[in-house]
Design a protein around this motif. Sequence first.
Motif, mmCIF file in Angstrom:
data_model
loop_
_atom_site.group_PDB
_atom_site.id
_atom_site.type_symbol
_atom_site.label_atom_id
_atom_site.label_comp_id
_atom_site.label_asym_id
_atom_site.label_seq_id
_atom_site.Cartn_x
_atom_site.Cartn_y
_atom_site.Cartn_z
ATOM 1 N N GLN A 167 52.889 49.394 23.180
ATOM 2 C CA GLN A 167 52.912 49.546 21.732
ATOM 3 C C GLN A 167 54.362 49.625 21.264
ATOM 4 O O GLN A 167 55.248 50.059 22.018
ATOM 5 N N MET A 168 54.587 49.202 20.043
ATOM 6 C CA MET A 168 55.911 49.270 19.453
ATOM 7 C C MET A 168 55.849 50.243 18.278
ATOM 8 O O MET A 168 55.236 49.955 17.249
ATOM 9 N N ILE A 169 56.453 51.407 18.456
ATOM 10 C CA ILE A 169 56.481 52.425 17.411
ATOM 11 C C ILE A 169 57.667 52.141 16.485
ATOM 12 O O ILE A 169 58.778 51.893 16.955
ATOM 13 N N ILE A 170 57.414 52.161 15.194
ATOM 14 C CA ILE A 170 58.480 51.949 14.217
ATOM 15 C C ILE A 170 59.057 53.310 13.845
ATOM 16 O O ILE A 170 58.344 54.195 13.379
ATOM 17 N N TRP A 171 60.339 53.456 14.075
ATOM 18 C CA TRP A 171 61.023 54.693 13.693
ATOM 19 C C TRP A 171 61.763 54.445 12.379
ATOM 20 O O TRP A 171 62.793 53.785 12.347
ATOM 21 N N ASN A 172 61.211 54.979 11.300
ATOM 22 C CA ASN A 172 61.854 54.890 9.994
ATOM 23 C C ASN A 172 62.831 56.049 9.870
ATOM 24 O O ASN A 172 62.438 57.181 9.595
ATOM 25 N N ARG A 173 64.094 55.747 10.027
ATOM 26 C CA ARG A 173 65.146 56.768 9.979
ATOM 27 C C ARG A 173 65.478 57.190 8.539
ATOM 28 O O ARG A 173 66.179 58.165 8.330
ATOM 29 N N LYS A 174 65.052 56.393 7.579
ATOM 30 C CA LYS A 174 65.261 56.648 6.148
ATOM 31 C C LYS A 174 66.697 56.386 5.693
ATOM 32 O O LYS A 174 66.944 56.176 4.516
ATOM 33 N N ASN A 175 67.637 56.423 6.598
ATOM 34 C CA ASN A 175 69.020 56.084 6.268
ATOM 35 C C ASN A 175 69.723 55.643 7.547
ATOM 36 O O ASN A 175 69.190 55.814 8.640
ATOM 37 N N SER A 176 70.896 55.088 7.381
ATOM 38 C CA SER A 176 71.622 54.584 8.546
ATOM 39 C C SER A 176 73.038 54.225 8.124
ATOM 40 O O SER A 176 73.277 53.916 6.952
ATOM 41 N N PRO A 177 73.996 54.249 9.067
ATOM 42 C CA PRO A 177 75.313 53.709 8.726
ATOM 43 C C PRO A 177 75.175 52.230 8.365
ATOM 44 O O PRO A 177 74.537 51.475 9.082
ATOM 45 N N VAL A 178 75.720 51.821 7.248
ATOM 46 C CA VAL A 178 75.695 50.407 6.873
ATOM 47 C C VAL A 178 76.866 49.745 7.584
ATOM 48 O O VAL A 178 78.018 49.864 7.166
ATOM 49 N N LEU A 179 76.577 49.059 8.669
ATOM 50 C CA LEU A 179 77.663 48.525 9.479
ATOM 51 C C LEU A 179 78.459 47.469 8.723
ATOM 52 O O LEU A 179 79.670 47.413 8.831
ATOM 53 N N GLU A 180 77.796 46.607 8.010
ATOM 54 C CA GLU A 180 78.466 45.594 7.210
ATOM 55 C C GLU A 180 77.694 45.448 5.901
ATOM 56 O O GLU A 180 76.532 45.039 5.922
ATOM 57 N N PRO A 181 78.300 45.745 4.773
ATOM 58 C CA PRO A 181 77.577 45.731 3.493
ATOM 59 C C PRO A 181 77.372 44.324 2.946
ATOM 60 O O PRO A 181 77.778 43.991 1.838
ATOM 61 N N ILE A 182 76.737 43.483 3.753
ATOM 62 C CA ILE A 182 76.449 42.109 3.342
ATOM 63 C C ILE A 182 74.967 41.786 3.514
ATOM 64 O O ILE A 182 74.570 40.630 3.436
ATOM 65 N N ARG A 183 74.151 42.841 3.789
ATOM 66 C CA ARG A 183 72.703 42.648 3.940
ATOM 67 C C ARG A 183 72.009 43.944 3.559
ATOM 68 O O ARG A 183 72.648 44.961 3.327
ATOM 69 N N PHE A 184 70.674 43.917 3.497
ATOM 70 C CA PHE A 184 69.920 45.115 3.166
ATOM 71 C C PHE A 184 70.173 46.188 4.220
ATOM 72 O O PHE A 184 70.291 45.903 5.412
ATOM 73 N N MET A 185 70.223 47.432 3.770
ATOM 74 C CA MET A 185 70.527 48.523 4.690
ATOM 75 C C MET A 185 69.476 48.612 5.805
ATOM 76 O O MET A 185 68.286 48.738 5.535
ATOM 77 N N PRO A 186 69.900 48.576 7.058
ATOM 78 C CA PRO A 186 68.952 48.701 8.172
ATOM 79 C C PRO A 186 68.581 50.168 8.410
ATOM 80 O O PRO A 186 69.433 50.972 8.787
ATOM 81 N N ILE A 187 67.336 50.520 8.186
ATOM 82 C CA ILE A 187 66.922 51.919 8.354
ATOM 83 C C ILE A 187 65.863 52.083 9.448
ATOM 84 O O ILE A 187 65.392 53.186 9.693
ATOM 85 N N VAL A 188 65.500 50.990 10.102
ATOM 86 C CA VAL A 188 64.408 51.028 11.083
ATOM 87 C C VAL A 188 64.933 50.757 12.488
ATOM 88 O O VAL A 188 65.753 49.863 12.695
ATOM 89 N N GLU A 189 64.467 51.573 13.432
ATOM 90 C CA GLU A 189 64.638 51.285 14.852
ATOM 91 C C GLU A 189 63.255 51.262 15.485
ATOM 92 O O GLU A 189 62.253 51.547 14.826
ATOM 93 N N TYR A 190 63.194 50.924 16.763
ATOM 94 C CA TYR A 190 61.902 50.807 17.435
ATOM 95 C C TYR A 190 61.877 51.647 18.706
ATOM 96 O O TYR A 190 62.898 51.851 19.363
ATOM 97 N N ILE A 191 60.693 52.129 19.017
ATOM 98 C CA ILE A 191 60.466 52.830 20.279
ATOM 99 C C ILE A 191 59.415 52.034 21.028
ATOM 100 O O ILE A 191 58.249 51.984 20.620
ATOM 101 N N PHE A 192 59.834 51.371 22.087
ATOM 102 C CA PHE A 192 58.939 50.537 22.866
ATOM 103 C C PHE A 192 58.262 51.407 23.929
ATOM 104 O O PHE A 192 58.929 51.983 24.793
ATOM 105 N N TRP A 193 56.944 51.487 23.835
ATOM 106 C CA TRP A 193 56.165 52.258 24.799
ATOM 107 C C TRP A 193 55.822 51.316 25.955
ATOM 108 O O TRP A 193 55.030 50.387 25.794
ATOM 109 N N ILE A 194 56.437 51.550 27.090
ATOM 110 C CA ILE A 194 56.310 50.676 28.258
ATOM 111 C C ILE A 194 55.558 51.418 29.362
ATOM 112 O O ILE A 194 55.808 52.601 29.612
ATOM 113 N N THR A 195 54.636 50.719 30.018
ATOM 114 C CA THR A 195 53.872 51.327 31.107
ATOM 115 C C THR A 195 54.074 50.538 32.400
ATOM 116 O O THR A 195 54.549 49.395 32.391
ATOM 117 N N LYS A 196 53.678 51.164 33.494
ATOM 118 C CA LYS A 196 53.865 50.563 34.812
ATOM 119 C C LYS A 196 52.764 49.546 35.124
ATOM 120 O O LYS A 196 53.008 48.535 35.780
#
Length: 259
Positions: free
Chosen positions: A115-144
């Motif tokens: 499963q891919m869990i979406i982590w909505n951080r709600k804010n983030s450092p804007v690395l380059e102010p030339i696109r929409f602010m990236p506020i999402v990261e992912y948590i990949f649930w990996i099994t054996k």
Amino acid sequence: MMELNQIYNLDCLEGMKKMDSESVDCIITSPPYNKNSAGRKVSKSDSWSKAGISYGDFKDDMPENEYQEWQKNVLRECLRVLKKDGSIFYNHKPRIVNHRIIFPHEWLGEFIVRQMIIWNRKNSPVLEPIRFMPIVEYIFWITKEQKTPKFHEHALDYKEVWEISPRTDDEHPATFPHELVKRCILATTDKNDVVMDPFSGSGTVAVVCKQLQRNFIGFEINPKFCEVSQRRIMSNSSHSLESFVKKEADNYEMSIMQP
């Protein structure tokens, strides 16, 4: 066999090779993102650079193909030490290199992503102010294996979008929020299980393990962050946390006993 409840000042690949196969119940980690990749063009307004965010001697600047192969090798070794019913929670995010997005799926194809869990951080450092602010990261649930791992039904309520604000820490540039780690642990482990973080940083996974009565093992190449981790673990072992630990453990036990 590595001693439990320790943060080792070792490269994680070197450290995991000293561990027995199938000796870990859960792995929760966030690797360096290769933010200084040799192919990445950094603008003068890049707020990550302006903030002086640094991992110390580790420069986080591999050629992208080497970075991806490194990450695959780390995950392969994680799967070796993981028990058959265990879980890996691998935090990463899409990155922009030369105006092109690089998504973690580019190196996760050989692994079983449950499963891919979406982590909505709600804010983030804007690395380059030339696109929409990236506020999402992912948590990949990996099994054996391609079968149901250990999973407690109460965790269904967490859903797959987690709105959790990032934790700020003057002693480490990218610290896990306690709530994120807590959800992973309570969903897929029991008391006294073993939880590992191969990129331990300032030791948040270890701290939450102590609070929830799990064993931990971590690897961190930066000696300064190892010292920070030890200090945090010791301070969270104080008497002031005993009632918190008992409350968390009791609430968890009650939740899994409910019909």
